[in-house]
Scaffold this active site. Structure first.
Site, mmCIF file in Angstrom:
data_model
loop_
_atom_site.group_PDB
_atom_site.id
_atom_site.type_symbol
_atom_site.label_atom_id
_atom_site.label_comp_id
_atom_site.label_asym_id
_atom_site.label_seq_id
_atom_site.Cartn_x
_atom_site.Cartn_y
_atom_site.Cartn_z
ATOM 1 N N HIS A 12 21.162 9.376 -21.873
ATOM 2 C CA HIS A 12 20.398 9.822 -20.710
ATOM 3 C C HIS A 12 19.581 8.724 -20.041
ATOM 4 C CE1 HIS A 12 20.902 14.248 -21.211
ATOM 5 N NE2 HIS A 12 21.079 13.917 -22.470
ATOM 6 N N LYS A 70 8.099 15.033 -10.099
ATOM 7 C CA LYS A 70 8.873 14.515 -11.234
ATOM 8 C C LYS A 70 7.898 13.705 -12.082
ATOM 9 C CE LYS A 70 11.615 12.314 -8.231
ATOM 10 N NZ LYS A 70 12.968 12.546 -8.671
ATOM 11 N N ARG A 71 8.299 13.306 -13.289
ATOM 12 C CA ARG A 71 7.426 12.454 -14.091
ATOM 13 C C ARG A 71 7.024 11.225 -13.288
ATOM 14 N NH1 ARG A 71 6.369 13.795 -19.637
ATOM 15 N NH2 ARG A 71 5.435 11.739 -19.650
ATOM 16 N N LYS A 81 10.668 5.451 -10.512
ATOM 17 C CA LYS A 81 10.862 6.583 -9.588
ATOM 18 C C LYS A 81 10.164 6.335 -8.249
ATOM 19 C CE LYS A 81 11.234 9.895 -13.460
ATOM 20 N NZ LYS A 81 12.541 10.574 -13.334
ATOM 21 N N THR A 125 17.714 15.725 -11.827
ATOM 22 C CA THR A 125 18.155 17.106 -11.691
ATOM 23 C C THR A 125 17.259 17.827 -10.687
ATOM 24 O OG1 THR A 125 16.899 17.487 -13.731
ATOM 25 C CG2 THR A 125 19.292 17.477 -13.916
ATOM 26 N N LYS A 137 17.875 20.711 -7.626
ATOM 27 C CA LYS A 137 17.084 21.938 -7.425
ATOM 28 C C LYS A 137 16.554 22.006 -6.000
ATOM 29 C CE LYS A 137 16.091 21.566 -12.295
ATOM 30 N NZ LYS A 137 15.214 20.922 -13.282
#
Ligand code: NBG
Length: 827
Positions: free
Chosen positions: A372, A563-564, A569, A671, A675
């Site tokens: 992952h 998100k985290r 990111k 993911t 969504k």
């Protein structure tokens, strides 16, 4: 749904109150539970009492399907998928279980008859936060799909007493509070005090001879018991109810009797407490696990319980172990459970006296490994001294696996010593480490990444040698998400509109969303589509007001990144753009822009200082921007505290724009991106993770793409990246960076953000500066596109219509056919 016959062996009389789906009987059952399970009566019942009474009522309706499923699997000796994961982010259960059972309207009616509001009770439930983010939520989506596709499966994990911390925002900073999810009882789990396995730790090994064979016994210095806690996992509108089995550590009472009998009662009690520590708390990710003995103990603990449990189930119907891999297949969710490879070998060879070769054959055929992450710092490895002190026997087994494996490598690549040292299960360069990814690769028959780009990069990068050695093992399984929770449950308005237009089949066959395409130009449909979105935005606005005190306008573009928190990111790239917009407004008082509301949410690992500083920066920008009359209501920034599954369900449906802006090559899949798009948001994103495939499916013209590609990122770095030069040559960027540096957003402590500014100017590991101009230009395109309501609505509809591929049902079908080779079993 048709009323089922009772499974054999259960008393018939009690069936009706426990299984009936008639609203009046549901109401009776509710009252019964309130009285006899909780000892309460309506006049004094708290919201929690009512929630619990309802949860038990619904649970009863799951249980007889659950029993029937278990019975059927046992009778048929069905091949079972075991999904081993250190994290399961299940989210709140009540609403989802009502939907999957198909009894929402009956229960709503029953509650109404008692003067209770169902939505209120659903909203009351706190979730078990037994995961960090995407990896744990993926495991939960996969359990939902496995059950919906009627595939016999068990999720095995850890019942952490404290899940992921609860995030509060104080004075703009993240503050962590312990998560006490068990405080008011967890009605969805059933304790199984009779399902207990012993797990050994530490000590030493001894060899001995038995019937001429060389054997080893492990003499541990600690034994801990693992007790099972089961949660039912119902499929959507099928009778299948599968099992999530989580293990809690308990003291092995008998073990320290020596100490007790000598009168050392306190030592015996201390021992009990230290055993129970093993499942106390979930480790937040992005923190170095270096030397975290307890984490290694956790991993081994749940894996050993799970494998012993599979053997127990196997021996209920089989005598000889040689068909184990035909009855069970085991998926390793990242390397956290990779020690399972050595543990299964130990169980087969040491405890069941099987010779090494057939044991190895069974082991390899049993496991599959999903990777992952590409971030090298996240690849797990354990120092050999620590490892041998916790798992001395497993270290010997790993050495033996390694010896045999490296012999094969030498045969194939004679003289290639570098390759051998790279592929070794032991890192010997300096301090010695056990490499868990290498163990997982060698011990599995299938290895997969979680998006096409990620799987390709694995083959070229971190797992290249293993790909050279056994290319046939490598596969891709692009992630997916469950449309039950993330559309039907969390966006009832949109779900109803879709079902009215194309029928309800999409919930189980997400490709049917394709039929929405023909409505993209239907004026009436488009109007309803916009109304649903607006209503969702209103609800989020109300929630934001309640949670953060910030008032936002639902008529603005909702631009959301949840998100985290992580530098890769690039939440801070988003922040740089906000400041850019703000400066444009300050410099040009008459300027009219597309009004936007920026919403952020996400937790930073408690020890990850830069991520916490980014949260503070976002809140500091909000503080300035939200109060400056110069922006004339055209800009708002809000941080939604404590992003978790429950909050996520309110956030995704309200988004117009989804921020998926990681540095290309860093996000394995993502993911959240799926969504958002499934709820009608358009994506602004890089060619990273599953964004690549999302863009292919929805069409390039319906996706806002920007930024360097993965290979351009690599080239930029190879040529000596000089971030300060980007800053010097871009006026808007320079102004933004100088403001942050000079304390514009931190007047009380002007140097507060220096660590962030310096890291960007000097290193900028994630290439924010290199992508800044392209990002801003792309955002300007977004602003322009949003002005054209008709065309934006069309793009939104086409996004949803073409996202069917990203159902976790599709992912799970692929795993079943190409890795697990399992068949559905109808209950
Ligand atoms: C995460 C990746 C995400 C991915 C999820 C689920 C880990 C180690 N990895 O990109 O960062 O979507 O896994 O596959 O948490």
């Amino acid at each position: 749904m048709k009323q089922e016959t009772s499974p054999a062996g259960l008393p018939r009389q009690s069936d009706a109150t426990r299984t009936s789906l008639d609203p009046a009987q549901i109401a009776d059952a509710f009252q019964d539970n309130l009285n006899y399970l909780l000892g309460r009566f309506p006049a004094i019942a708290s919201r929690n009492d009512n929630y619990l009474a309802l949860a038990y009522t619904v649970r009863d309706r799951l249980l007889h399907r659950w029993i029937k499923s278990a019975q059927t699997y046992m009778d048929r000796q069905s091949r079972t998928v075991c999904y081993l994961s250190a994290e399961f982010l299940m989210g709140p259960q009540l609403g989802n279980n009502l939907i999957n059972l198909g009894i929402e309207s009956q229960v709503r009616q029953a509650m109404q008859s008692l003067g209770l509001n169902l939505d209120d009770l659903i909203e009351h439930e706190e979730e078990p936060g037994l995961g960090n983010g995407g990896l744990g939520r993926l495991a939960a989506c996969y359990l939902d799909s496995l059950a919906t596709l009627e595939v016999p499966s068990i999720g095995y994990g850890i019942r952490y007493e404290f899940g992921i911390f609860e995030q509060k925002i104080r004075n703009g900073w993240q503050v962590e509070m312990t998560d006490k999810w068990l405080r008011f009882g967890h009605p969805w789990e059933i304790a199984r005090p009779e399902i207990v396995h012993e797990v050994k730790f530490g000590g030493h090994t001894e060899s001995y001879e038995e019937n001429g064979a060389y054997r080893v016994r492990w003499i541990p210095n600690e034994v801990v018991c693992g007790m099972a806690y089961d949660m039912p996992v119902p499929g959507y509108q099928v009778n299948t109810v599968n099992l999530l089995r989580l293990w809690k550590a308990e003291a092995a009472e008998s073990f320290d009797f020596a100490a007790f009998n000598q009168g050392d009662y306190y030592r015996a009690v201390m021992k009990k407490m230290s055993s129970e520590n093993i499942t106390k708390v979930l480790y937040p990710n992005d923190e170095s696990l270096q030397g975290k003995r307890l984490r290694l103990q956790q991993q081994f603990f749940f894996v050993s319980c799970a494998l012993q449990d599979m053997l127990r189930l196997y021996f209920q119907r089989n005598k000889r172990l040689d068909l184990f891999h035909e009855k069970f297949c085991v998926q390793l969710n990242d390397t956290h459970p990779a020690i399972a490879v050595a543990e299964l070998m130990r169980l087969l060879v040491d405890e069941h006296c099987m010779p090494w070769e057939p044991a190895w054959e069974i082991t390899r055929k049993t496991f599959g490994y999903t990777n992952h992450t590409l971030l090298p710092e996240a690849l797990e490895h354990w120092g050999v001294p620590l490892f041998s002190s916790v798992l001395p026997r497993h270290l010997e087994i790993i050495y033996e696996i390694n010896r045999r494996f490296l012999d094969e490598v030498r045969l194939r690549f004679p003289g290639d010593d570098d390759r051998i040292s790279r592929m070794s299960l032991i890192d010997e360069g300096g301090e010695r480490y056990v490499r868990m990814a290498n163990l997982a690769c060698v011990g599995s028959s299938a290895i997969n990444g979680v998006a096409r780009l990620h799987s390709d990069l694995l083959k070229e990068g971190v797992l290249r040698d293993f790909h050279d050695f056994s290319p046939e093992k490598f596969q891709n399984k692009t992630n997916g998400v469950t449309p039950r929770r993330f559309m039907l449950l969390s966006n009832p308005g949109l779900a109803a509109l879709i079902s009215r237009s194309v029928g309800p089949g999409w919930v189980k066959n997400l490709d049917e969303l394709k039929n929405l395409e023909k409505f993209a130009d239907d004026a009436q449909f488009c109007r309803e589509w916009r109304e649903v979105k607006l209503e969702n935005k209103r609800r989020l606005a109300a929630l934001l007001k309640e949670r953060s005190g910030i008032t936002v306008n639902p008529d603005t573009l909702f631009d959301i990144q949840v998100k985290r928190l992580h530098e890769y990111k690039r939440q801070h790239l988003n922040a740089l753009f906000i400041i850019t917009l703000y400066n444009r407004l300050r410099h040009n008082p008459g300027l009219r822009i597309t009004p936007r509301t920026f919403v952020f949410g996400g937790k930073a690992a408690p020890g990850y200082h830069m991520a916490k500083l980014i949260i503070k920066l976002i809140n500091s920008i909000a503080e300035v921007v939200n109060h400056d009359p110069a922006v004339k209501g055209q800009l708002k920034v809000a941080f939604f505290p404590n992003f978790n599954v429950k909050n996520a369900q309110h956030i995704y449906p309200a988004a117009d724009l989804s921020e998926q802006i990681s540095t290309a090559g860093k996000e394995a899949s993502g993911t959240g991106n799926m969504k958002f798009a499934l709820n009608g948001a358009l994506t602004i994103g890089t060619l990273d993770g599953a964004n690549v495939e999302i863009r292919e499916h929805v069409g390039a013209e319906n996706f806002f793409l920007f930024g360097l590609t993965e290979s351009e990122v690599a080239q930029t770095k190879a040529h000596g990246y000089r971030p300060w030069e980007y800053c010097a040559t871009n006026d808007e960027l320079r102004e933004v960076i100088e403001q942050i540096r000079d304390g514009f957003f931190s007047p009380d402590q002007p140097d507060r953000f220096h660590p962030l500014v310096n890291s960007l100017l000097q290193r900028d590991d994630y290439l924010l500066f290199a992508d800044y101009a392209a990002y801003v230009a792309c955002q300007d395109r977004v602003s322009a596109a949003y002005q054209d309501t008709k065309s934006w609505t069309r793009m939104s509809i086409l996004n949803v219509a073409r996202m069917g591929y990203f159902s976790s049902d599709r992912s799970i079908r692929e795993y079943c056919e190409e890795i697990w080779k399992v068949q559905p079993v109808t209950i």
